[in-house]
Every structure is written in C-alpha cells, then in structure tokens.
Enzyme design. Structure first.
Site, mmCIF file in Angstrom:
data_model
loop_
_atom_site.group_PDB
_atom_site.id
_atom_site.type_symbol
_atom_site.label_atom_id
_atom_site.label_comp_id
_atom_site.label_asym_id
_atom_site.label_seq_id
_atom_site.Cartn_x
_atom_site.Cartn_y
_atom_site.Cartn_z
ATOM 1 N N HIS A 77 0.578 -1.178 -0.088
ATOM 2 C CA HIS A 77 -0.052 0.029 0.327
ATOM 3 C C HIS A 77 0.663 0.975 -0.316
ATOM 4 C CE1 HIS A 77 -4.122 -1.002 0.270
ATOM 5 N NE2 HIS A 77 -4.225 -1.680 0.772
ATOM 6 N N SER A 98 -5.425 -6.415 -10.156
ATOM 7 C CA SER A 98 -5.525 -4.708 -10.849
ATOM 8 C C SER A 98 -5.723 -3.826 -9.870
ATOM 9 C CB SER A 98 -7.004 -4.656 -11.211
ATOM 10 O OG SER A 98 -7.940 -4.814 -10.730
ATOM 11 N N GLU A 106 -5.921 -1.038 -6.453
ATOM 12 C CA GLU A 106 -7.457 0.323 -5.306
ATOM 13 C C GLU A 106 -6.974 1.562 -6.207
ATOM 14 O OE1 GLU A 106 -5.611 -1.853 -2.690
ATOM 15 O OE2 GLU A 106 -6.335 -3.509 -2.936
#
Length: 329
Positions: A39, A106, A108
């Site tokens: 992230h 894919s 976020e």
C-alpha cells in the site's frame, strides 16, 4: 493438499521495523506462510502506516528461514511498471531461497491515484493487468524483452539475476469473467471471500492446474483476538470498518477521508457480525472454516491492531493454529 495457514504483515497498521519483528514471531509460532499488503496509504487515518512493502519483504526474507512469503497483492500497472515488478520479484525470489510468490491484482484507487494518472475503469484495469502479467512472464523466462503493447512499452529489458525456481504468480480474481481471463496466466488463485463457485469456475477452465492439485487458492480473513471481547470489537471497528464496504467499493475510493465518510454509519455490531472478535478461539476457527469448506488451500489471518500483535503471537497463535489444523482437512 493440506490446508496451510498464514500470517498477514499488514503494512497499513504497522511500521517497517515492527513488521519484520512480527514476521519472525509468526514463523516461530508455526505459521506456514506470510503475506504482505502493498500500500501507499492506509485505509483509515487511524491505522497510521504505509511503509514500502518490498523493502520490508527483503528484510523479512533475511530474518526468516522457513515461511513462504507473498505479496497480497501488488498492482503491476500504475505505481509500478511491470518490468520493475518482475525485477523486484526475481530479486526477492533469490533473497528468500525460492520462498516467494508474487501476488498480483488490478489495484485500488487508494494507492494508484498517487501518481496522478487518474483511475481507469475496471475493464481497462483488467486489460492492463493481463498485459503486465505477459510482460512479467516473459522476463521471468530470462528473455531479452522488447514490447509494444496497448498499455506498456518495454525496450530491450532482461533480468540478470533470476532465482533457481521461477517465481510463482498468484492472481486476484473476482467473478467468472475474470477467472476465465486470468486463470490461464496464473499459478494460484487469490480471493478475499470464501467463494466456492470461484474454485469450481477456476477448475473448469481448460488447461489450468486444479486447485488442490498443482494450484492453490489463497484467501485472507481478518480477526481481532484479544482477552476482552468488547475492547476487541471497539478496535476492529476503529481499524477495520472499511472492510464492511466490500471490494467493489474499496477499489474505487481514493483517500482515507473518503473511507471515513463511506463508513461513518458502520456500527460496532456491524463489524462484529463480520469479524470474529475477542478471546474465543473456537469462534475464530468457525469463521475461518468457511474458506476451507469453499475449497481454499491457504488461508492468511489478519490480526487487527498493531499494539496487539506481540500478545497475539505469544499467547494465541500457537493454540489457534493447533485448533485450525485439527479442524481443517
């Protein structure tokens, strides 16, 4: 295949030094594998962290000896060019002595919008992922790759350091259409919901390895173990109420403030209905069992809350793993 249980290195809730320590503790407690989120931002401000997953995994590869490692998951289309992802994955395969699986999805909006290129529609994102996987596969083969595609260009690229065993690819799927598209490109299936139909649809695709016989289905489930159930529910609500929105929502919101607004009416009892909270290990086992009953071979647990990790790994992980392995096929 015997069901395997993993521990999640959740970069959204812990700093890099802590994550490496938890990785060592999780291996010592007996987990079979460890997955790391990848992230640029936490889901909620309250989580408060987002270190670079690949640096953390490099350190974890050196600090651990036995557990398999995996990204859960990396988006190889926007923040990272697929040629760069291939190089990172190959290097980690070497550092981990072939313990690494590259988990791809894919992406976020939360993470990918940071480069200022906008957020493509779902069909475009899946096209990009398909093309990225083809590039990564070509580079993993050791070829000199020049590529002119619809979404990516590669100019005379080669990976000079490759592991002895080619890095496995896991692909995150959602629905029959994406399974038909990505199963032929992947070694393993990744999903965050215990969807038995997804396993059946994967196994029905011509030419792919069957789940449980050459391919794995790797799931993930949050828990919030703690000695006080009310405190655990409160912590799960504070840190994980974003989970209630489902992935169709979670993929498209761009900021922590967006997730705060979208989840402002999610109640503690709503979170407790979805996530096993408190000291009852049998309750956790019951929730986790939905995955192996659906046909998943590998299940990664997310223990919610940074401050609870040491206690969880010291007091709860070993008896919980014993119960899970007794109950699972």
């Amino acid at each position: 295949m015997t069901t395997r249980f993993g521990y999640t290195l959740m970069t959204e809730q812990s700093g890099p030094r802590e994550l490496v320590r938890y990785a060592v503790g999780a291996e010592r407690a007996g987990f079979d594998f460890e997955v790391s989120s990848d992230h640029y931002s936490p889901w909620l401000t309250e989580q408060g962290h987002a270190p670079y997953a690949w640096t953390v995994l490099g350190a974890v590869a050196q600090a651990t000896e036995r557990v398999d490692l995996m990204t859960y998951v990396t988006c190889p289309t926007m923040r990272y060019h697929p040629a760069v992802v291939a190089q990172k994955a190959a290097t980690l395969g070497l550092l981990s002595d072939n313990r690494f699986t590259l988990g791809l999805g894919s992406g976020e909006n939360l993470n990918e919008h940071t480069i200022g290129e906008g957020w493509p529609a779902l069909e475009t994102r899946q096209e990009m992922l398909e093309e990225a996987v083809e590039i990564i596969r070509a580079l993993f083969a050791g070829d000199l790759v020049t590529w002119r595609g619809d979404h990516f260009d590669v100019d005379s690229a080669r990976l000079w350091d490759l592991p002895e065993e080619q890095v496995r690819l896991g692909l995150a799927i959602s629905g029959e259409r994406s399974i038909g598209r990505f199963a032929p490109l992947a070694d393993d299936l990744i999903a965050v919901e215990p969807d038995g139909d997804a396993i059946k649809e994967w196994n029905a695709v011509d030419g792919v390895a069957t789940i449980g016989d050459g391919a794995r289905a790797i799931g993930q489930i949050p828990i919030c173990w703690g000695p006080d159930e009310d405190a655990a529910v409160e912590k799960a609500h504070e840190q994980f109420r974003w989970f209630a929105g489902g992935w169709k929502v979670n993929a498209d919101l761009p900021t922590t403030s967006g997730f705060a607004g979208a989840t402002q009416f999610v109640r503690q009892e709503d979170v407790a209905d979805q996530i096993a909270c408190g000291p009852d290990l049998d309750k956790i086992v019951e929730n986790v069992s939905e995955f192996w009953e659906a046909g998943f071979t590998d299940i990664a647990l997310v223990q919610i809350g940074d401050e609870s990790q040491d206690q969880f790994l010291k007091e709860a992980a070993e008896p919980l793993l014993e119960k899970l392995r007794t109950a699972a096929p």
